[in-house]
Write a protein that holds these residues in place. Sequence first.
Motif, PDB file in Angstrom:
ATOM      1  N   LYS A  11      18.169 -19.683  23.721  1.00 27.88           N
ATOM      2  CA  LYS A  11      18.956 -19.503  22.502  1.00 27.88           C
ATOM      3  C   LYS A  11      18.221 -20.026  21.275  1.00 27.88           C
ATOM      4  O   LYS A  11      18.395 -19.509  20.166  1.00 27.88           O
ATOM      5  N   HIS A  12      17.396 -21.055  21.464  1.00 28.91           N
ATOM      6  CA  HIS A  12      16.706 -21.690  20.339  1.00 28.91           C
ATOM      7  C   HIS A  12      15.188 -21.527  20.483  1.00 28.91           C
ATOM      8  O   HIS A  12      14.431 -22.491  20.349  1.00 28.91           O
ATOM      9  N   LYS A  13      14.763 -20.301  20.749  1.00 28.54           N
ATOM     10  CA  LYS A  13      13.340 -20.037  20.957  1.00 28.54           C
ATOM     11  C   LYS A  13      12.504 -20.384  19.731  1.00 28.54           C
ATOM     12  O   LYS A  13      11.368 -20.851  19.854  1.00 28.54           O
ATOM     13  N   ASP A  14      13.059 -20.139  18.552  1.00 29.25           N
ATOM     14  CA  ASP A  14      12.300 -20.405  17.336  1.00 29.25           C
ATOM     15  C   ASP A  14      11.978 -21.887  17.199  1.00 29.25           C
ATOM     16  O   ASP A  14      10.851 -22.266  16.857  1.00 29.25           O
ATOM     17  N   LYS A  15      12.947 -22.742  17.483  1.00 31.87           N
ATOM     18  CA  LYS A  15      12.717 -24.183  17.399  1.00 31.87           C
ATOM     19  C   LYS A  15      11.809 -24.661  18.529  1.00 31.87           C
ATOM     20  O   LYS A  15      11.000 -25.567  18.345  1.00 31.87           O
ATOM     21  N   LEU A  16      11.950 -24.049  19.694  1.00 35.55           N
ATOM     22  CA  LEU A  16      11.094 -24.410  20.821  1.00 35.55           C
ATOM     23  C   LEU A  16       9.637 -24.089  20.512  1.00 35.55           C
ATOM     24  O   LEU A  16       8.734 -24.881  20.816  1.00 35.55           O
ATOM     25  N   LYS A  17       9.402 -22.942  19.883  1.00 32.11           N
ATOM     26  CA  LYS A  17       8.042 -22.538  19.544  1.00 32.11           C
ATOM     27  C   LYS A  17       7.431 -23.448  18.476  1.00 32.11           C
ATOM     28  O   LYS A  17       6.208 -23.589  18.406  1.00 32.11           O
ATOM     29  N   GLN A  18       8.268 -24.056  17.655  1.00 28.06           N
ATOM     30  CA  GLN A  18       7.755 -25.006  16.668  1.00 28.06           C
ATOM     31  C   GLN A  18       7.192 -26.249  17.345  1.00 28.06           C
ATOM     32  O   GLN A  18       6.228 -26.840  16.876  1.00 28.06           O
ATOM     33  N   VAL A  19       7.809 -26.621  18.452  1.00 25.89           N
ATOM     34  CA  VAL A  19       7.355 -27.799  19.192  1.00 25.89           C
ATOM     35  C   VAL A  19       6.217 -27.438  20.140  1.00 25.89           C
ATOM     36  O   VAL A  19       5.220 -28.157  20.249  1.00 25.89           O
ATOM     37  N   TYR A  20       6.372 -26.303  20.841  1.00 25.32           N
ATOM     38  CA  TYR A  20       5.363 -25.846  21.806  1.00 25.32           C
ATOM     39  C   TYR A  20       4.973 -24.401  21.466  1.00 25.32           C
ATOM     40  O   TYR A  20       5.528 -23.455  22.035  1.00 25.32           O
ATOM     41  N   PRO A  21       4.035 -24.211  20.540  1.00 28.09           N
ATOM     42  CA  PRO A  21       3.651 -22.844  20.120  1.00 28.09           C
ATOM     43  C   PRO A  21       3.132 -21.982  21.271  1.00 28.09           C
ATOM     44  O   PRO A  21       3.256 -20.756  21.228  1.00 28.09           O
ATOM     45  N   GLU A  22       2.556 -22.607  22.292  1.00 23.56           N
ATOM     46  CA  GLU A  22       1.965 -21.847  23.393  1.00 23.56           C
ATOM     47  C   GLU A  22       2.882 -21.781  24.610  1.00 23.56           C
ATOM     48  O   GLU A  22       2.453 -21.384  25.693  1.00 23.56           O
ATOM     49  N   PHE A  23       4.122 -22.141  24.419  1.00 23.45           N
ATOM     50  CA  PHE A  23       5.072 -22.166  25.531  1.00 23.45           C
ATOM     51  C   PHE A  23       5.203 -20.780  26.156  1.00 23.45           C
ATOM     52  O   PHE A  23       5.441 -19.784  25.480  1.00 23.45           O
ATOM     53  N   GLY A  24       5.033 -20.714  27.470  1.00 19.09           N
ATOM     54  CA  GLY A  24       5.205 -19.464  28.200  1.00 19.09           C
ATOM     55  C   GLY A  24       3.986 -18.563  28.237  1.00 19.09           C
ATOM     56  O   GLY A  24       4.018 -17.523  28.902  1.00 19.09           O
ATOM     57  N   LEU A  25       2.914 -18.947  27.550  1.00 21.27           N
ATOM     58  CA  LEU A  25       1.706 -18.121  27.556  1.00 21.27           C
ATOM     59  C   LEU A  25       0.890 -18.378  28.823  1.00 21.27           C
ATOM     60  O   LEU A  25       0.927 -19.477  29.383  1.00 21.27           O
ATOM     61  N   PRO A  26       0.138 -17.379  29.296  1.00 18.41           N
ATOM     62  CA  PRO A  26      -0.771 -17.613  30.426  1.00 18.41           C
ATOM     63  C   PRO A  26      -1.788 -18.694  30.072  1.00 18.41           C
ATOM     64  O   PRO A  26      -2.099 -18.903  28.897  1.00 18.41           O
ATOM     65  N   LYS A  27      -2.312 -19.356  31.061  1.00 19.18           N
ATOM     66  CA  LYS A  27      -3.223 -20.475  30.819  1.00 19.18           C
ATOM     67  C   LYS A  27      -4.446 -20.055  30.012  1.00 19.18           C
ATOM     68  O   LYS A  27      -4.896 -20.773  29.115  1.00 19.18           O
ATOM     69  N   LYS A  28      -4.984 -18.876  30.291  1.00 18.77           N
ATOM     70  CA  LYS A  28      -6.199 -18.435  29.606  1.00 18.77           C
ATOM     71  C   LYS A  28      -5.955 -18.111  28.134  1.00 18.77           C
ATOM     72  O   LYS A  28      -6.901 -18.022  27.350  1.00 18.77           O
ATOM     73  N   SER A  29      -4.675 -17.928  27.761  1.00 19.09           N
ATOM     74  CA  SER A  29      -4.341 -17.620  26.372  1.00 19.09           C
ATOM     75  C   SER A  29      -4.073 -18.870  25.547  1.00 19.09           C
ATOM     76  O   SER A  29      -3.830 -18.780  24.343  1.00 19.09           O
ATOM     77  N   ARG A  30      -4.120 -20.023  26.182  1.00 12.37           N
ATOM     78  CA  ARG A  30      -3.865 -21.273  25.473  1.00 12.37           C
ATOM     79  C   ARG A  30      -5.172 -21.883  25.008  1.00 12.37           C
ATOM     80  O   ARG A  30      -6.215 -21.724  25.639  1.00 12.37           O
ATOM     81  N   ARG A  31      -5.075 -22.603  23.900  1.00 13.83           N
ATOM     82  CA  ARG A  31      -6.287 -23.173  23.317  1.00 13.83           C
ATOM     83  C   ARG A  31      -6.887 -24.260  24.187  1.00 13.83           C
ATOM     84  O   ARG A  31      -8.078 -24.459  24.234  1.00 13.83           O
ATOM     85  N   MET A  32      -6.008 -24.989  24.884  1.00 14.25           N
ATOM     86  CA  MET A  32      -6.494 -26.051  25.752  1.00 14.25           C
ATOM     87  C   MET A  32      -5.570 -26.153  26.946  1.00 14.25           C
ATOM     88  O   MET A  32      -4.425 -25.719  26.907  1.00 14.25           O
ATOM     89  N   SER A  33      -6.053 -26.733  28.024  1.00 12.59           N
ATOM     90  CA  SER A  33      -5.267 -26.835  29.252  1.00 12.59           C
ATOM     91  C   SER A  33      -4.051 -27.700  29.028  1.00 12.59           C
ATOM     92  O   SER A  33      -4.139 -28.797  28.491  1.00 12.59           O
ATOM     93  N   ALA A  34      -2.862 -27.162  29.437  1.00 17.25           N
ATOM     94  CA  ALA A  34      -1.622 -27.919  29.278  1.00 17.25           C
ATOM     95  C   ALA A  34      -1.404 -28.838  30.451  1.00 17.25           C
ATOM     96  O   ALA A  34      -1.858 -28.582  31.540  1.00 17.25           O
TER      97      ALA A  34
END
Length: 233
Positions: free
Chosen positions: A210-233
């Motif tokens: 419901k609050h995806k916009d706020k979640l993305k502010q905290v975790y911009p790479e949330f839900g992305l594949p590992k190779k698409s992230r800037r650094m290992s989570a």
Amino acid sequence: MKKQLDEIHLSYFKLQRPKENRGNILVFFLIFLDLLGLLPLVSVPFSYPFFLAAIIPAVILHLWAIIYIIAPYRFEHSYYLFFGVYGIVNTYVFFLTTQKLLYANIRVEGSMSFIIGFLIFVGLIITMNIINVKALHSGTYAALQKKGNTMNISKAMSAAGIGYVLSQIILTFVFSEELKILIFTCLLAIISILTAYFSIFIHRYFYMNKHKDKLKQVYPEFGLPKKSRRMSA
């Protein structure tokens, strides 16, 4: 008011890393679901009805867990739905294990024990979720996190599981069969509080959705594949 609302969001967005989510599955499934829940159901005396009632949701859950072991980053969001369902299923399996011990081992008769046990199981799940929602919106989670009152659940559960194994070894040499069953039943009841608590992750899943916009502010790479992230989570 806006600041308070933001703190409430942030308190619910304290998330583990995907690889820690994968570790949770290995720990909780092997120790709590399989060892404490399913193993006693296949022990002597064997009860087919209780085993069948437990094994079907357990197998489905094991199959569902595969995607979070293989690709924990890509399926990071749905993991919270999965883990909440796991909490319900594991608590349900504990309920069945307790009933099996009462009916097959101790020879309890009548349906009253089963009915009361089931009502307690349902009531426990509902109570945990009511407490969770109240704690979230009252700012309790935010206040606790400000005070630094956080706990690594994975480590706590691992310690509890190891403690269980050691205690069972001791009980094997010390107490009678009936007393061991009674103590084990009490242990399952205590751990059921913890597994029932995990059911709140279902609410967290829908809250994040419901609050995806706020979640993305905290975790911009949330839900992305590992190779698409800037650094290992």
